[in-house]
Design a protein around this motif. Structure first.
Motif, PDB file in Angstrom:
ATOM      1  N   UNK A  74      70.642  78.240  83.581  1.00 43.66           N
ATOM      2  CA  UNK A  74      69.798  78.184  85.235  1.00 43.66           C
ATOM      3  C   UNK A  74      70.897  79.209  86.102  1.00 43.66           C
ATOM      4  N   UNK A  75      72.051  78.808  86.469  1.00 43.01           N
ATOM      5  CA  UNK A  75      73.247  79.809  87.323  1.00 43.01           C
ATOM      6  C   UNK A  75      74.433  80.762  86.509  1.00 43.01           C
ATOM      7  N   UNK A  76      73.810  81.134  85.449  1.00 43.54           N
ATOM      8  CA  UNK A  76      74.297  82.203  85.131  1.00 43.54           C
ATOM      9  C   UNK A  76      73.325  83.970  84.887  1.00 43.54           C
ATOM     10  N   UNK A  77      74.279  85.088  84.643  1.00 44.69           N
ATOM     11  CA  UNK A  77      73.553  86.078  84.711  1.00 44.69           C
ATOM     12  C   UNK A  77      72.355  85.570  84.362  1.00 44.69           C
ATOM     13  N   UNK A  78      71.981  85.254  82.757  1.00 44.76           N
ATOM     14  CA  UNK A  78      71.029  85.054  81.682  1.00 44.76           C
ATOM     15  C   UNK A  78      69.917  84.938  82.272  1.00 44.76           C
ATOM     16  N   UNK A  79      70.108  83.795  83.384  1.00 48.19           N
ATOM     17  CA  UNK A  79      69.048  83.088  84.336  1.00 48.19           C
ATOM     18  C   UNK A  79      67.905  84.412  84.914  1.00 48.19           C
ATOM     19  N   UNK A  80      68.893  84.814  85.392  1.00 44.98           N
ATOM     20  CA  UNK A  80      68.351  86.085  86.154  1.00 44.98           C
ATOM     21  C   UNK A  80      67.425  86.770  85.382  1.00 44.98           C
ATOM     22  N   UNK A  81      67.681  87.475  84.315  1.00 47.80           N
ATOM     23  CA  UNK A  81      66.438  88.326  83.337  1.00 47.80           C
ATOM     24  C   UNK A  81      65.711  87.354  82.510  1.00 47.80           C
ATOM     25  N   UNK A  82      66.124  86.221  82.535  1.00 49.37           N
ATOM     26  CA  UNK A  82      64.757  85.064  82.505  1.00 49.37           C
ATOM     27  C   UNK A  82      63.861  84.775  82.905  1.00 49.37           C
ATOM     28  N   UNK A  83      64.761  84.882  84.506  1.00 46.07           N
ATOM     29  CA  UNK A  83      63.830  84.935  85.888  1.00 46.07           C
ATOM     30  C   UNK A  83      62.648  85.949  85.863  1.00 46.07           C
ATOM     31  N   UNK A 138      62.570  93.103  92.433  1.00 50.65           N
ATOM     32  CA  UNK A 138      64.128  93.581  92.625  1.00 50.65           C
ATOM     33  C   UNK A 138      65.617  93.305  92.109  1.00 50.65           C
ATOM     34  N   UNK A 139      65.970  92.136  93.306  1.00 54.18           N
ATOM     35  CA  UNK A 139      66.947  91.495  92.495  1.00 54.18           C
ATOM     36  C   UNK A 139      67.244  90.844  91.034  1.00 54.18           C
ATOM     37  N   UNK A 140      65.744  90.652  90.271  1.00 52.69           N
ATOM     38  CA  UNK A 140      66.361  89.895  89.113  1.00 52.69           C
ATOM     39  C   UNK A 140      66.523  91.288  88.872  1.00 52.69           C
ATOM     40  N   UNK A 141      65.891  92.758  88.278  1.00 47.12           N
ATOM     41  CA  UNK A 141      65.828  93.530  87.912  1.00 47.12           C
ATOM     42  C   UNK A 141      67.608  93.747  87.714  1.00 47.12           C
ATOM     43  N   UNK A 142      67.809  93.910  88.777  1.00 41.11           N
ATOM     44  CA  UNK A 142      69.436  94.745  89.169  1.00 41.11           C
ATOM     45  C   UNK A 142      70.613  94.105  88.267  1.00 41.11           C
ATOM     46  N   UNK A 143      70.247  92.949  87.919  1.00 40.51           N
ATOM     47  CA  UNK A 143      70.947  92.117  86.319  1.00 40.51           C
ATOM     48  C   UNK A 143      70.563  93.066  85.028  1.00 40.51           C
ATOM     49  N   UNK A 144      68.995  93.103  85.293  1.00 41.13           N
ATOM     50  CA  UNK A 144      69.073  93.416  83.772  1.00 41.13           C
ATOM     51  C   UNK A 144      69.099  94.538  83.303  1.00 41.13           C
ATOM     52  N   UNK A 145      69.834  95.222  84.918  1.00 42.54           N
ATOM     53  CA  UNK A 145      69.643  96.862  84.211  1.00 42.54           C
ATOM     54  C   UNK A 145      71.147  96.821  84.760  1.00 42.54           C
TER      55      UNK A 145
END
Length: 224
Positions: A45-54, A152-159
């Protein structure tokens, strides 16, 4: 929660034929709960992967909201056909590459592609499944606020855009003789917890499940 949703899906199923609306509605609900369960694993939940999941949770919610709002049988079917077509495309690419090692199971992909119709008759489309965009879907479904909050911000981690890279693996040098330049962290930064947001999106998805197939009252958010 997962088992309760399975039971509700079985109770609301009328036959064993292809039902794109039923499968997609409960598929999104179960997928959302699976994502929350994975995010609850230690550290996720506190990782990069967490943002991709969100971000994926947001896409589940917006797509289901759009399909529910439009309420057109052909759209539910179109969404299903597009997904099967992507399985066919990936299967063909893997066959072409003749790669022995890959995260994708070629046999599973072929099975999905042939599930409803023979893959010879299954179209392959590229781009968005409805020749649209997630933003437009969110607007038409009346869920633009959730899109603006998370996408927007979650997508920056995906890309892997610079902002997410900067936040995750760099820090500002504290040497007063230097010019506040960036230096790599010794380990990835512990990022803000995504669980409250993930639970909110999962609950909104479950609300749509209940709207399509009343009544499912259970939610993942703990109150009190």
């Amino acid at each position: 929660m997962y088992n309760l949703l399975i039971s509700h899906g079985a109770a609301s199923q009328t036959d064993t034929g292809i039902d794109a609306k039923h499968d997609t509605t409960f598929g999104f609900g179960l997928y959302a709960l699976s994502l929350v369960r994975e995010l609850l694993a230690v550290g996720n939940a506190s990782s990069i992967i967490g943002r991709l999941g969100l971000r994926t949770l947001l896409e589940c919610y917006v797509t289901l909201a759009y399909l529910t709002q439009k309420a057109k049988p052909e759209l539910w079917k179109s969404h299903r056909v597009f997904g099967a077509g992507q399985a066919k495309l990936s299967s063909l690419k893997l066959e072409e590459l003749k790669s022995e090692k890959c995260f994708a199971d070629a046999e599973s992909l072929k099975e999905i592609a042939n599930e409803d119709v023979w893959e010879e008759f299954l179209p392959i489309d590229v781009g968005h499944w409805e020749d649209s965009s997630l933003r437009r879907e969110a607007i038409e479904a009346g869920v633009k606020a959730e899109y603006d909050k998370y996408y927007a911000w979650a997508s920056t981690f995906a890309h892997a855009h610079w902002g997410s890279v900067r936040e995750s693996v760099f820090q500002t040098c504290g040497n007063p003789l230097h010019r506040l330049h960036r230096i790599p962290r010794t380990s990835c930064k512990t990022l803000p917890d995504v669980i409250p947001d993930a639970c909110e999106l999962a609950d909104k998805t479950l609300e749509l499940v209940s709207k399509n197939y009343p009544t499912f009252s259970h939610r993942v958010t703990i109150t009190g």
